[in-house]
Design an enzyme around this catalytic site. Structure first.
Site, PDB file in Angstrom:
ATOM      1  N   MET A 269       0.838  -1.201   0.000  1.00  0.00           N
ATOM      2  CA  MET A 269       0.000   0.000   0.000  1.00  0.00           C
ATOM      3  C   MET A 269       0.868   1.244   0.000  1.00  0.00           C
ATOM      4  SD  MET A 269      -3.555   0.153   1.933  1.00  0.00           S
ATOM      5  CE  MET A 269      -5.042  -0.403   1.162  1.00  0.00           C
ATOM      6  N   CYS A 270       0.906   1.984   1.040  1.00  0.00           N
ATOM      7  CA  CYS A 270       1.555   3.289   1.193  1.00  0.00           C
ATOM      8  C   CYS A 270       0.585   4.394   0.773  1.00  0.00           C
ATOM      9  CB  CYS A 270       2.840   3.467   0.397  1.00  0.00           C
ATOM     10  SG  CYS A 270       4.150   2.315   0.827  1.00  0.00           S
ATOM     11  N   GLY A 271       0.787   5.560   1.348  1.00  0.00           N
ATOM     12  CA  GLY A 271      -0.020   6.725   0.985  1.00  0.00           C
ATOM     13  C   GLY A 271       0.880   7.873   0.586  1.00  0.00           C
TER      14      GLY A 271
ATOM     15  N   ARG B 231      -3.009   3.551   5.301  1.00  0.00           N
ATOM     16  CA  ARG B 231      -2.339   3.017   4.110  1.00  0.00           C
ATOM     17  C   ARG B 231      -0.857   2.785   4.375  1.00  0.00           C
ATOM     18  NH1 ARG B 231      -4.909   3.400  -0.947  1.00  0.00           N
ATOM     19  NH2 ARG B 231      -2.876   3.050  -1.867  1.00  0.00           N
TER      20      ARG B 231
END
Lengths: 308, 233
Positions: free
Chosen positions: A1-3, A32
């Site tokens: 994910m990651c944001g 995230r």
């Protein structure tokens, strides 16, 4: 994910609000990316002939006062500096190469996070809430800022693997996605003289852009070349001295949403991150197209778009 | 009309309230405020009801809808009205990727643009887009109609089965096995009906029709090359 989140203020009078407007954006992307966070903020520019550097040490007992006394003695008698938690921001007339060599000899455990006239990169391991509190994000001033919340997939959870990554003077990169050809690309870039601190795929993307820009290419040219040379999933946001750029892979595997009003341009992985911005219900909200370079900068009115 | 503020209640409470809605005529209208991009709003509705979401919604809005009419006064994230069975979903703004994915029935109207993979694997849903759609739209579409009043991105209708596609503007490229087909009276009539349902006054004669060439339905031994290459180009 990651944001990923980015905010660019069109009105210089809002500069004192930058951190307060941006912090809820970063925190909204906490689920995230709960393991690390960071941002590159642009403001408090130093005059021509001077450099601003951000240093960071994970060791809380780092003797910054002694270290900066030595810096004053060895490199620049007029150096100006301040500490922010585990980071130190230096304003100096010393050359970048001299500072790097001096750090390697005198303080090898200290990381040089960013170099430029305006940029400061602050990042660390921990939930974005803790990282934002640590560096007092909501107090920060400036013209624009990009940030990242990390859910590590490709390499270790540590400060070095957190985003943003510096990609040259006043440039930094945040990445959501994963690159599949980063090992081969890392070896190629090492042949070109680039050096790496981690096994992280995003660091390779950052080094790739740094290398392209050193050849004299513009950021837009470098990003268009990245479309051919980087294989994998990515939404990138790249902070520049005057604004920021956004690029998504041609298949658009990773999300991105943009919003623009008369007073700001904002981007995020999800709309949730934009929901607290003032005037958002009247903003133009859209999804940036895949394989297209978007650039927002002070010098231009509106958007420069190029594509394949 | 009932109202529900997501500034005060959770998504789970909202969806539970909608599912317990009662279904009495005149008593099943909902106004949902402060959606603020939250995911999975108004999912799994299974009664005739009117739901208005006043603002921008996140992923999978109005997913698995059955019988309900849902209107979003804003933009939506990935997968609006995914796997819809019946009813109507209208997005007043833009939609992100995979709008109407795998939908079996009902009508999805997007007044703005939809991005990539609009109508992916559609199985009977009708989708009318007032603006343009992104790449790989109607990928593996099996049944239903996709109407695009603007332009379509790369690889429209790749590996299409029997979904019918109507595009008024430019198509950047057609996907594998998708071809332009002649517009006959029955196509003009069904397109008129879909445009009327969406409230658009565009003229059917301005559209082109695309569908499956049906070359992928059967195994062609010529495609099974020993070098492993080939495929369906």
């Amino acid at each position: 994910m990651c944001g990923i989140v980015g905010l660019y203020l069109k009105d210089p009078a809002q500069a004192s609000q930058l951190g307060a407007l941006f912090e809820p954006m970063l925190l909204a992307m906490g689920d995230r990316g709960p393991d690390s966070a960071g941002w590159g903020v642009y403001g408090d520019e130093v005059p021509d002939g001077m450099l601003k550097l951000t240093l960071q040490s994970e060791d809380p007992s780092t003797p910054w006062d002694e270290l900066m006394d030595a810096f004053r003695r060895d490199l620049d008698g007029d150096v100006d500096w301040f500490r922010n938690a585990t980071a130190v921001v230096i304003k100096t007339r010393a050359e970048e190469a001299a500072v790097r060599a001096w750090l390697a000899t005198n303080a090898p455990a200290i990381s040089l996070m960013s170099v430029g006239s305006s940029i400061e990169i602050l990042k660390g391991v921990g939930h974005p809430r803790l990282v934002a509190d640590r560096f007092s994000l909501n107090q920060m001033r400036g013209s624009h800022i990009i940030g990242h919340t990390r859910m590590a997939t490709e390499s270790a959870v540590n400060m070095e693997g957190s985003h943003p990554f510096s990609t040259g003077l006043d440039l930094c990169l945040v990445h959501n996605g994963s690159l599949s050809n980063h090992n081969r690309l890392r070896r190629q870039l090492e042949h070109e003289g680039m050096s790496f601190e981690t096994d992280n795929d995003s660091e390779v993307a950052a080094a790739y852009l740094t290398w392209r820009l050193r050849q004299g290419e513009t950021l837009t040219q470098a990003l268009e070349a990245a479309l051919d040379d980087l294989d994998g999933f990515y939404t990138f946001t790249i902070g520049t001295r005057d604004g920021f750029a956004v690029l998504r892979d041609p298949i658009a595997c990773k999300p991105a949403v943009m919003a623009e009003t008369a007073s700001y341009v904002a981007m995020a992985s999800e709309y949730r991150a934009l929901a607290r911005l003032p005037g958002i219900s009247q903003a133009r909200v859209w999804e940036p197209e895949p394989g297209r370079v978007y650039v927002w900068e002070h010098a231009q009115q509106g958007v420069e778009e190029t594509g394949t | 009309m009932s109202s529900f503020s997501l500034a005060e209640g959770s998504v789970r409470e909202l969806n539970a309230s909608l599912h317990a809605g009662g279904g009495q005529v005149g008593d099943n209208e909902w106004l949902i405020t402060e959606p603020d991009g939250r995911h999975a709003l108004a999912c799994g509705l299974n009664e005739p009801m009117e739901v208005v979401i006043d603002g921008n919604a996140g992923y999978y809005c109005a997913g698995k809808n059955q019988h309900a009419n849902v209107t979003i006064n804003g933009t939506v994230g990935v997968g609006v009205a995914e796997n819809m069975m019946s009813g109507r979903v209208r997005v007043r703004g833009n939609a992100s990727q995979s709008a109407g994915a795998t939908g079996h029935g009902g009508l999805l109207i997007i007044d703005g643009d939809a991005s990539a993979r609009c109508g992916i694997s559609m199985k009977g849903i009708d989708i009318v887009v007032g603006g343009s759609v992104g790449h790989m739209s109607a990928f593996m579409g099996q049944a239903g109609r996709l109407v695009v009043c603007g332009d379509a991105g790369e690889s429209l209708g790749d590996s299409l089965y029997e979904a019918r596609l109507y595009v008024r503007g430019d198509v950047k490229s057609l996907g594998s096995d998708c071809v332009e087909k002649p517009m006959r009276d029955e196509h003009r009539a069904e397109l008129r009906e879909l445009l009327d349902q969406a409230g658009y006054d565009a003229q059917p004669d301005e559209f082109k029709r695309y569908g499956s060439a049906r070359r992928l339905y059967n195994m062609h031994v010529d495609n099974a090359r020993l070098d492993g290459g080939g495929g369906n180009e």
